[in-house]
Scaffold this active site. Sequence first.
Site, short mmCIF file in Angstrom:
data_model
loop_
_atom_site.label_atom_id
_atom_site.label_comp_id
_atom_site.label_asym_id
_atom_site.label_seq_id
_atom_site.Cartn_x
_atom_site.Cartn_y
_atom_site.Cartn_z
N TYR A 154 -4.41 -1.42 -3.01
CA TYR A 154 -5.49 -0.47 -2.69
C TYR A 154 -5.89 -0.60 -1.23
O TYR A 154 -6.05 0.40 -0.52
CB TYR A 154 -6.68 -0.75 -3.61
N LYS A 158 -5.74 2.22 1.85
CA LYS A 158 -6.92 2.66 2.59
C LYS A 158 -6.81 2.30 4.08
O LYS A 158 -7.33 3.03 4.93
CB LYS A 158 -8.18 2.07 1.97
#
Length: 259
Positions: A154, A158
Amino acid sequence: MELKGKVALVTGGGRGLGEGIAKKLAEAGCDVAVADIDLDNAKKVAADIKDMGRKAVAIKVDVTKWEQVKSMVDKTIKELGSLDIAVNNAGVISIKSVEDLSEDDWDHVLDVNAKGVFLCAKAEIPHMKKQNWGRIINTASIAGKAGFPDLAHYSASKFAVVGFTNALAKELAPSTKITVNAICPGIIGTQMWYGDKGLANKWKGENESMDESWQRNQESLIPQGEAQTAEDMGDLAVYFATAPHVTGQAVAVDGGMTL
């Protein structure tokens, strides 16, 4: 700057952050295309926006599919008349250590969170160039500024959004009035944090309930001591939409976590 008469497109707009952002843009005067992989959720948010006196349309989209993304942009323009503000917000998460991550886990998170932002921007830019005005707002995360355990995939997605945002802003700035910025949400009570498979549950201490873990994490991680909201992210989206000389930025709304 007035946003009345502007048209906004929000992906992942059917719930959570996307819903909060879509409604804040509507409050500021925008008509809104609510795009989501779950059409029923998108329809509910679109109906709420219509109740606010704005025009709205619900669109089903998988942001990892180029043809669907192109169709989403075309439908927004056909139904609402233009595309002025694009919030590329759709995202997914799973919580696993690198050792436990499968290749499919990695690919799914990177495809939606990073590739999805790229495909959406690619489809949005030509329409904004024609009118020489636009606002592209990508949803990143504080996990795009600092890594978090059990969120390596994740965080990677990002960090990619932050880098893409900065590069695209510089690419468009010399010849257009299109700005590109990123919202970096902090701790919010969505499924990522406050759900059966969320971080508050995973990171709870011995004999600690999820509610107690949620409260402790807010107090220990956030200097202000309280979680942020989807509406907070909407406020920043409205600011980005109205700020002509702010571009290439990745702004955290996190109560001071990343000071």
